[in-house]
Design an enzyme around this catalytic site. Structure first.
Site, PDB file in Angstrom:
ATOM      1  N   ARG A   1      -1.340  -2.380 -18.363  1.00 21.06           N
ATOM      2  CA  ARG A   1      -2.675  -1.754 -18.471  1.00 21.06           C
ATOM      3  C   ARG A   1      -2.826  -0.724 -17.375  1.00 21.06           C
ATOM      4  O   ARG A   1      -2.882  -1.062 -16.195  1.00 21.06           O
ATOM      5  CB  ARG A   1      -3.777  -2.800 -18.255  1.00 21.06           C
ATOM      6  CG  ARG A   1      -3.713  -4.015 -19.104  1.00 21.06           C
ATOM      7  CD  ARG A   1      -5.049  -4.722 -19.071  1.00 21.06           C
ATOM      8  NE  ARG A   1      -5.986  -3.967 -19.858  1.00 21.06           N
ATOM      9  CZ  ARG A   1      -5.985  -3.948 -21.187  1.00 21.06           C
ATOM     10  NH1 ARG A   1      -5.116  -4.653 -21.869  1.00 21.06           N
ATOM     11  NH2 ARG A   1      -6.863  -3.230 -21.837  1.00 21.06           N
TER      12      ARG A   1
ATOM     13  N   LYS B   1      -1.362   0.779 -24.831  1.00 19.37           N
ATOM     14  CA  LYS B   1      -1.683   0.622 -26.254  1.00 19.37           C
ATOM     15  C   LYS B   1      -0.379   0.732 -27.048  1.00 19.37           C
ATOM     16  O   LYS B   1       0.501  -0.095 -26.871  1.00 19.37           O
ATOM     17  CB  LYS B   1      -2.743   1.663 -26.648  1.00 19.37           C
ATOM     18  CG  LYS B   1      -4.066   1.465 -25.889  1.00 19.37           C
ATOM     19  CD  LYS B   1      -5.149   2.377 -26.391  1.00 19.37           C
ATOM     20  CE  LYS B   1      -6.489   2.073 -25.762  1.00 19.37           C
ATOM     21  NZ  LYS B   1      -6.725   2.812 -24.512  1.00 19.37           N
TER      22      LYS B   1
ATOM     23  N   GLU C   1      -0.612   4.760  -0.459  1.00 15.44           N
ATOM     24  CA  GLU C   1      -1.455   5.954  -0.666  1.00 15.44           C
ATOM     25  C   GLU C   1      -0.638   7.213  -0.428  1.00 15.44           C
ATOM     26  O   GLU C   1       0.168   7.273   0.517  1.00 15.44           O
ATOM     27  CB  GLU C   1      -2.665   5.921   0.273  1.00 15.44           C
ATOM     28  CG  GLU C   1      -3.748   5.010  -0.247  1.00 15.44           C
ATOM     29  CD  GLU C   1      -4.955   4.927   0.665  1.00 15.44           C
ATOM     30  OE1 GLU C   1      -5.120   5.796   1.540  1.00 15.44           O
ATOM     31  OE2 GLU C   1      -5.723   3.962   0.504  1.00 15.44           O
TER      32      GLU C   1
ATOM     33  N   ASP D   1      -6.873  13.375 -24.834  1.00 13.37           N
ATOM     34  CA  ASP D   1      -6.708  11.972 -24.448  1.00 13.37           C
ATOM     35  C   ASP D   1      -5.936  11.284 -25.578  1.00 13.37           C
ATOM     36  O   ASP D   1      -6.490  10.954 -26.621  1.00 13.37           O
ATOM     37  CB  ASP D   1      -8.112  11.361 -24.272  1.00 13.37           C
ATOM     38  CG  ASP D   1      -8.071   9.869 -23.983  1.00 13.37           C
ATOM     39  OD1 ASP D   1      -6.991   9.254 -24.089  1.00 13.37           O
ATOM     40  OD2 ASP D   1      -9.151   9.318 -23.656  1.00 13.37           O
TER      41      ASP D   1
ATOM     42  N   THR E   1      -3.664   6.118 -21.759  1.00 12.54           N
ATOM     43  CA  THR E   1      -3.421   4.803 -21.186  1.00 12.54           C
ATOM     44  C   THR E   1      -1.947   4.506 -21.445  1.00 12.54           C
ATOM     45  O   THR E   1      -1.300   5.202 -22.232  1.00 12.54           O
ATOM     46  CB  THR E   1      -4.283   3.711 -21.853  1.00 12.54           C
ATOM     47  OG1 THR E   1      -4.089   3.798 -23.278  1.00 12.54           O
ATOM     48  CG2 THR E   1      -5.750   3.867 -21.525  1.00 12.54           C
TER      49      THR E   1
ATOM     50  N   TYR F   1       0.852  -1.199   0.000  1.00 15.50           N
ATOM     51  CA  TYR F   1       0.000   0.000   0.000  1.00 15.50           C
ATOM     52  C   TYR F   1       0.881   1.239   0.000  1.00 15.50           C
ATOM     53  O   TYR F   1       1.855   1.296   0.760  1.00 15.50           O
ATOM     54  CB  TYR F   1      -0.887   0.033   1.257  1.00 15.50           C
ATOM     55  CG  TYR F   1      -2.340  -0.171   0.920  1.00 15.50           C
ATOM     56  CD1 TYR F   1      -2.975   0.658   0.008  1.00 15.50           C
ATOM     57  CD2 TYR F   1      -3.082  -1.182   1.527  1.00 15.50           C
ATOM     58  CE1 TYR F   1      -4.312   0.465  -0.314  1.00 15.50           C
ATOM     59  CE2 TYR F   1      -4.419  -1.375   1.207  1.00 15.50           C
ATOM     60  CZ  TYR F   1      -5.024  -0.548   0.274  1.00 15.50           C
ATOM     61  OH  TYR F   1      -6.338  -0.731  -0.051  1.00 15.50           O
TER      62      TYR F   1
HETATM   63  N1  DSN Z   1     -11.222   0.214 -25.151  1.00 12.77           N
HETATM   64  C1  DSN Z   1     -10.217   1.034 -25.759  1.00 12.77           C
HETATM   65  C2  DSN Z   1     -10.088   0.791 -27.224  1.00 12.77           C
HETATM   66  O1  DSN Z   1     -10.220  -0.345 -27.607  1.00 12.77           O
HETATM   67  O2  DSN Z   1      -9.831   1.709 -27.960  1.00 12.77           O
HETATM   68  C3  DSN Z   1     -10.432   2.443 -25.474  1.00 12.77           C
HETATM   69  O3  DSN Z   1     -10.506   2.577 -24.094  1.00 12.77           O
END
Ligand code: DSN
Length: 426
Positions: free
Chosen positions: A237, A231, A58, A202, A228, A56
């Site tokens: 993730r 990707k 925080e 984003d 994110t 933990y």
């Molecule tokens: N679920 C993602 C995508 O496949 O683009 C976006 O969050």
């Protein structure tokens, strides 16, 4: 440690172990073409599966609410410093558990409940968290949307400006999950300035391309940039937020304690590892190849008679209008899945079909590029996509393509332990 604590996964939980083994085989033998997926390195995997999951932490480095955080501080500081080095932002928060939580935190940092937001329509390539009525973003805020033009299928910045002037949003949100073209970051910031809005971008889909220097960066233009990390950026993730020093305290407070409790320190450690990888020269090569592969795949699909939304791609993904050939996106997803090619059905702009049976599929190259595939493989895959869609009702033909797909996939091995964990009869 009790005896049970020392059991391997296969011994302790054969059901989960078997599912993992099947998933291992699926990832190795198929062609992963979901535009938002990728394969992390062994090092990222090791950090993500590490004993930092026990801790933990925080708070933030140097000011935690728990003891024993000295090594948690080390990895979080590494992740923060490396992210800043990659993207050049003044401040970074590496704690968001996901892109959705990064967006929720970014909005909470600068908006009040009920404020108007203006995002790209989900049906035109946006994202659920950019104001969709079923997402927190459409419930907590008053959503308005801009779209792409019917003729070019490119974002209509004139319309965006007119809507912004009319609706007076507190935040204009850029980015999305199915937009294959470059964004005009400067124009969006200009519109935001004109109406007194924050500009939030984003960059989840394109973050790895930005990191690799093959795509312009929104960071110098946006007040807040979210992403994110799993990707094109090829980390675990999770999510990330970048902003100027002026918004640093508000963003940090919005993440913790605003949206989240303890950070997932194993994932923060894995982010640090992935960011170091993204700083290496090889990552630039990877990012460039990802885009080159997407361009070749798009043109090969066009040569095979498919209509590609907006006529091509500038990034790692493309939207294919399969309905023009009388095929629903859902049928295409199923047929390609049976042929060992994983994609997702996707609405196309001005779709006349419903979201669960849309007119398109979304196809991306980040994962296959990580495996080392290049232009010749993309041409081959376009042929298989075309054949599989033609043969969508012919199980034997799809099975034959699946065999060819596995043969190609096996020439581009993934993890060194490829078959080692396969404890089940597959
Ligand atoms: N679920 C993602 C995508 O496949 O683009 C976006 O969050």
């Amino acid at each position: 440690m009790t005896d049970r604590m020392a059991l391997s996964l296969a011994q302790a939980d054969p059901d989960v172990a078997a599912a993992l083994d099947h998933e291992t085989l699926r990832q190795h033998e198929g062609l992963e073409m979901i535009a938002s997926e990728n394969f992390v390195s062994e090092a990222v995997l090791e950090a993500a599966g590490s004993i930092f999951t026990n801790k933990y932490a925080e708070g933030y480095p140097g000011r935690r609410y728990y003891g024993g955080c000295e090594y948690a501080d080390v990895v979080e500081n590494l992740a923060r410093d490396r992210a800043k080095q990659i993207f050049g932002g003044e401040h970074v928060n590496v704690q968001p558990h996901s892109g959705s939580q990064a967006n929720a935190s970014a909005y909470a940092a600068v908006l009040q409940t009920g404020d108007t937001i203006l995002g790209l329509d989900l049906a035109h390539g946006g994202h659920l968290t950019h104001g969709h009525r079923l997402s927190f973003s459409g419930k907590l805020y008053r959503p308005t949307f801009y779209q792409v033009r019917r003729d070019t299928e490119l974002i209509d910045y004139d319309e965006l400006e007119a809507i912004a002037v009319r609706e007076k949003p507190k935040a204009i949100i850029g980015g999305g999950s199915a937009y294959p073209r470059l964004w005009d970051f400067a124009r969006m910031r200009q519109i935001a300035e004109k109406v007194g809005a924050f500009y939030i971008f984003d960059m989840a889909h394109i973050a790895g391309l930005v990191a690799g220097g093959v795509h312009p960066s929104p960071v110098p233009h946006a007040h807040i940039t979210t992403t994110t990390t799993h990707k094109t950026l090829r980390g675990p993730r999770a999510g990330l937020i970048l902003c100027g020093q002026d918004l640093a305290a508000a963003v940090d407070k919005a993440v913790f304690p605003g949206q989240q409790g303890g950070p997932l320190m194993h994932i923060v450690a894995a982010k640090a590892v992935a960011f170091a990888e993204a700083l290496r020269p090889e990552f630039r090569t990877y990012a460039a190849q990802t885009v080159a592969n997407a361009k070749v795949l798009a043109s090969s699909l066009q040569e095979a008679g498919f209509r590609i939304i907006s006529g091509g791609t500038d990034n790692h993904l493309m939207l294919v209008d399969v309905f023009e050939k009388g095929i629903l996106g859902s049928e295409a997803e199923l047929a390609l899945g049976n042929a060992g090619i994983t994609v997702n059905k996707n609405s196309i702009p001005y779709d006349t079909n419903p979201p669960l049976k849309p007119s398109g599929i979304r196809v991306g190259t980040p994962a296959l590029t990580t495996r080392g595939m290049k232009e010749p493989e993309m041409r081959q895959i376009a042929t298989w996509i075309s054949k599989a869609l033609d043969a969508r009702n012919d199980d034997a033909a799809l099975e034959r393509i699946r065999g060819d797909v596995a043969e190609l996939a096996n020439q581009f091995p993934l993890y060194a332990w490829k078959r080692a964990p396969l404890a089940v009869g597959v």
